[in-house]
Design a protein around this motif. Sequence first.
Motif, PDB file in Angstrom:
ATOM      1  N   ARG A   3       0.788  -1.235  -0.015  1.00  0.00           N
ATOM      2  CA  ARG A   3       0.178  -0.032  -0.089  1.00  0.00           C
ATOM      3  C   ARG A   3       0.947   1.158  -0.048  1.00  0.00           C
ATOM      4  N   GLY A   4       2.099   1.237   0.783  1.00  0.00           N
ATOM      5  CA  GLY A   4       3.251   2.498   0.784  1.00  0.00           C
ATOM      6  C   GLY A   4       3.505   2.500  -0.487  1.00  0.00           C
ATOM      7  N   ILE A   8       3.204   6.280  -2.831  1.00  0.00           N
ATOM      8  CA  ILE A   8       4.301   6.938  -3.463  1.00  0.00           C
ATOM      9  C   ILE A   8       4.097   6.997  -4.943  1.00  0.00           C
ATOM     10  N   ARG A   9       3.618   6.070  -5.577  1.00  0.00           N
ATOM     11  CA  ARG A   9       3.808   5.650  -6.995  1.00  0.00           C
ATOM     12  C   ARG A   9       2.357   6.737  -7.676  1.00  0.00           C
ATOM     13  N   SER A  10       1.388   6.718  -6.599  1.00  0.00           N
ATOM     14  CA  SER A  10       0.195   7.765  -7.180  1.00  0.00           C
ATOM     15  C   SER A  10       0.298   9.075  -7.067  1.00  0.00           C
ATOM     16  N   ALA A  15       6.422   6.634 -10.387  1.00  0.00           N
ATOM     17  CA  ALA A  15       7.813   6.412 -10.109  1.00  0.00           C
ATOM     18  C   ALA A  15       7.806   6.086  -8.636  1.00  0.00           C
ATOM     19  N   PRO A  16       9.138   5.453  -8.237  1.00  0.00           N
ATOM     20  CA  PRO A  16       9.089   5.517  -6.765  1.00  0.00           C
ATOM     21  C   PRO A  16       9.882   6.855  -6.394  1.00  0.00           C
ATOM     22  N   GLN A  17       9.868   6.932  -5.194  1.00  0.00           N
ATOM     23  CA  GLN A  17      10.583   8.312  -4.379  1.00  0.00           C
ATOM     24  C   GLN A  17      11.799   8.282  -4.481  1.00  0.00           C
ATOM     25  N   LEU A  78       1.089  19.330  -6.489  1.00  0.00           N
ATOM     26  CA  LEU A  78       1.164  19.661  -8.101  1.00  0.00           C
ATOM     27  C   LEU A  78       0.876  18.608  -8.813  1.00  0.00           C
ATOM     28  N   ASN A  79       1.426  17.499  -8.711  1.00  0.00           N
ATOM     29  CA  ASN A  79       1.331  16.155  -9.414  1.00  0.00           C
ATOM     30  C   ASN A  79       0.057  15.841  -9.542  1.00  0.00           C
ATOM     31  N   ILE A  80      -0.841  16.003  -8.472  1.00  0.00           N
ATOM     32  CA  ILE A  80      -2.193  15.354  -8.220  1.00  0.00           C
ATOM     33  C   ILE A  80      -3.378  16.576  -8.533  1.00  0.00           C
ATOM     34  N   GLY A  81      -2.679  17.652  -8.959  1.00  0.00           N
ATOM     35  CA  GLY A  81      -3.869  18.642  -9.375  1.00  0.00           C
ATOM     36  C   GLY A  81      -4.075  19.948  -8.293  1.00  0.00           C
TER      37      GLY A  81
END
Length: 121
Positions: A3-4, A8-10, A15-17, A78-81
């Motif tokens: 889940r973790g 991160i990828r979402s 990508a991984p962090q 920013l990545n998620i809007g």
Amino acid sequence: MKRGDAVIRSLNRGAPQPALERLRQEFPFLAEATEGYALGDVWSRTGLDSRTRQLATVAAFAALGETPLMKVHAGYALNIGVSEEQLKEAIYLVTVTSGFPRALAASQALSELFAERRRQP
């Protein structure tokens, strides 16, 4: 842990962090705790949507004076809007809870992030 990784990828465009992966090399327990507990158990809860969670996290790190972590989470936002204006509003609130010096430091970190994003192709 799964889940973790999914959290991160979402947030990080699939990508991984990178910072978490570097942490995993030298401090595997901290990386595992971050991925398993912080992200897998807490972050993946359903009580808040990702945008709200990111804004709260940005504000919390700014209030604590943790601008490097705040900048990472502002990037995720920013990545998620989340808009630049919404991030600025979260920092304006920091003046009330933690004072102008912390809000000013956070505003400088956000300005750097915004400039970096504008330079990206």
